[in-house]
Motif scaffolding. Structure first.
Motif: not given
Ligand code: SF4
Length: 495
Positions: A437-438, A35-37, A29, A25-27, A20, A39-40, A22-23
């Motif tokens: 987000v973390p 993901g860490a938040c 998954i 952190v680039l999880c 991901c 949200r995804y 979208a932020c």
């Molecule tokens: S923290 Fe959320 S938005 Fe950020 S990369 Fe991970 S899943 Fe995506």
């Protein structure tokens, strides 16, 4: 849920892992995981946003001469009535990172004959915080005292307002400038308050509070009920006429300005006889005293529990035996009636009915105590690049009032000066609008609505604009409709 892989992610390796982006952190998954938040998530090798895209709808009265906002709705699947207006909020829309990518949704629509564009994105706010307004005259802690949550400083006490104590919570220094735990705890506390949940905070050298937007504050375990009617001097001014004839003197005890009726201009105007009652503290102007006591949880936000202790004495040249004195706090919750004996000593007595009614009137004029939480953030940074390739143009047009900024459709106050610094009441923003987000940072919905020709002139990503009807059809499975909050103005494009 729709596949967001193309927009926000990339498939990696052969195990179905999705990255991901979208932020920052680039999880990475794994299938079936989030993901860490949260949200995804990875749904069978596809990146999906776990919350629905929130659409707010309202039905236009038939009598209202409005061109249907949802053009082509009749041809569309028919879930929405033709006279129904739809606003696509940024709640559940997703974020873009890095920000030069166009915002997740750029919605074109026609409203009252005007072509409009709404740019919709969930902003990641490292520069954000809350202003908490707590309706109480109780002293919560010294100005600038640290406010802690779970042992970490998340903010400080700031200048008190009229009848309210104020806290400044969060901000970039607590999110990024301290330890990792301080940032995480701050982020979690802000998120809970933005989600209208209750949290407990402790003020250094002051009170322990339970705060929740829209609820009465709980101060040291006691639920606050009344917001004071005004300062001591204001209370004297408001009720002087109602006291006249029933009392010889009134003292309204207050942490900031204590009022003494016969000395006050209100008593003078009513022709009241000077009582000779002297209170402690620093006289500011006639009948208005500062610093009669220390701040505290006693009468009127002072540390006073025995009101007679603020009386320095009685001038024997003016006071007289039998003189009747009312002492009250600014909320009427505390009150004492006494009379002077032959030696001019105060003797507490049962309060006459007529005077008790005036004290009750003070209480009647107090509004219910409430906690208000205002989210404040700078939407100026790179987020603007998702709207236009030349961000300064957006900033200028927002400042000139040609672009309406909303958060989940809720109105925002725009601070004057540079940047796009906005403030919004979390109670006006729909539920489940905030995330995190973390990094750590808060995620909040933000929408920019303007005329379509202006959007083109700003250098907007017009090639990514999607007609509203098409967006609704394409994202029907991942969206959710809710009624437009009646208290919020409909965010039309400024003319
Ligand atoms: S923290 Fe959320 S938005 Fe950020 S990369 Fe991970 S899943 Fe995506």
């Amino acid at each position: 849920m729709a596949d967001r892989t193309e927009q926000f992610g990339a498939r990696e390796g052969t195990e179905g892992i999705v990255r991901c982006d979208a932020c920052p952190v680039l999880c990475r998954i794994r299938p079936g995981r989030a993901g860490a938040c949260h949200r995804y998530a990875n749904e069978g090798g596809r990146l999906v946003r776990t919350d629905p895209l929130v659409l707010l709808t309202r039905t236009v009265e038939a009598a209202e001469p409005v061109v249907p906002f949802l053009e082509g709705a009749e041809e569309w699947a028919g879930e929405l009535a033709p006279r129904e207006q739809v606003f696509v909020t940024a709640i559940g829309a997703g974020t873009t990172y890095p920000d030069y990518k166009p915002a997740p949704f750029i919605v074109s629509a026609r409203h009252e004959g005007v072509d409009t564009v709404t740019v919709v994105t969930e902003g990641i706010f490292s520069y954000c915080g809350l202003k908490a307004k707590i309706d109480t005259d109780r002293h919560l802690g010294p100005e600038a005292a640290p406010v802690r949550h779970e042992g970490e400083q998340i903010g400080h006490v700031t200048t008190a307002e009229y009848g309210s104590q104020m806290l400044s919570l969060g901000g970039v220094r607590h999110l990024t400038g301290g330890s990792k735990r301080e940032g995480q705890v701050t982020c979690a506390a802000l998120l809970a308050l933005c989600r209208k949940e209750a949290i407990e905070v402790e003020i250094e050298g002051g009170a322990r509070l339970v705060l929740q937007a829209g609820a009465a504050p709980i101060v040291n375990g006691v639920r606050e009920s009344r917001m004071r009617v005004g300062c001591g001097s204001a209370a004297i001014g408001i009720f002087a006429q109602q006291w006249h004839g029933h009392v010889d003197e009134v003292v309204v005890l207050d942490d900031h300005i204590t009022g003494v009726l016969t000395e006050h201009q209100a008593g003078k105007c009513l022709g009241m006889r000077p009582s000779g009652l002297r209170v402690r503290g620093r006289r500011s102007t006639p009948g208005r005293y500062f610093q009669v006591a220390h701040p505290g949880a006693g009468w009127g936000g002072t540390d006073i529990t025995d009101p007679l202790s603020v009386i320095e004495g009685f001038d024997p040249k003016q006071a007289w035996p039998g003189m009747r004195v009312l002492m009250t706090s600014t909320t009427g919750e505390d009150a004492l009636w006494f009379e002077l004996d032959e030696a001019l000593r105060p003797v507490p007595r049962p309060m006459p009915e007529a005077v008790a009614r005036t004290v009750a009137r003070i209480g009647e004029n107090c509004e219910p105590a409430m906690t208000s939480i205002l989210f404040m953030a700078g939407a100026g940074g790179s987020l603007r690049a998702g709207v236009t390739e030349n961000p300064i143009l957006l900033t200028r047009r927002v400042q000139q009032g040609e672009v309406r900024v909303t958060m989940g459709g809720a109105p925002c106050y725009l601070w004057p000066g540079g940047g796009i610094t906005i403030m919004a009441d979390v109670l006006r923003i729909p539920d489940n609008a905030f995330g995190h987000v973390p990094t750590p940072a808060l995620v909040a919905p933000i929408e920019f609505t303007m005329r379509a020709d202006l959007y083109a002139a700003l250098g907007g990503h017009v090639e990514h604009a999607l007609p509203l009807a098409e967006l609704l059809a394409r994202h029907a499975a991942e969206s959710e409709s809710a009624p437009w909050p009646a208290a919020n103005p409909w965010p039309e494009a400024p003319r």
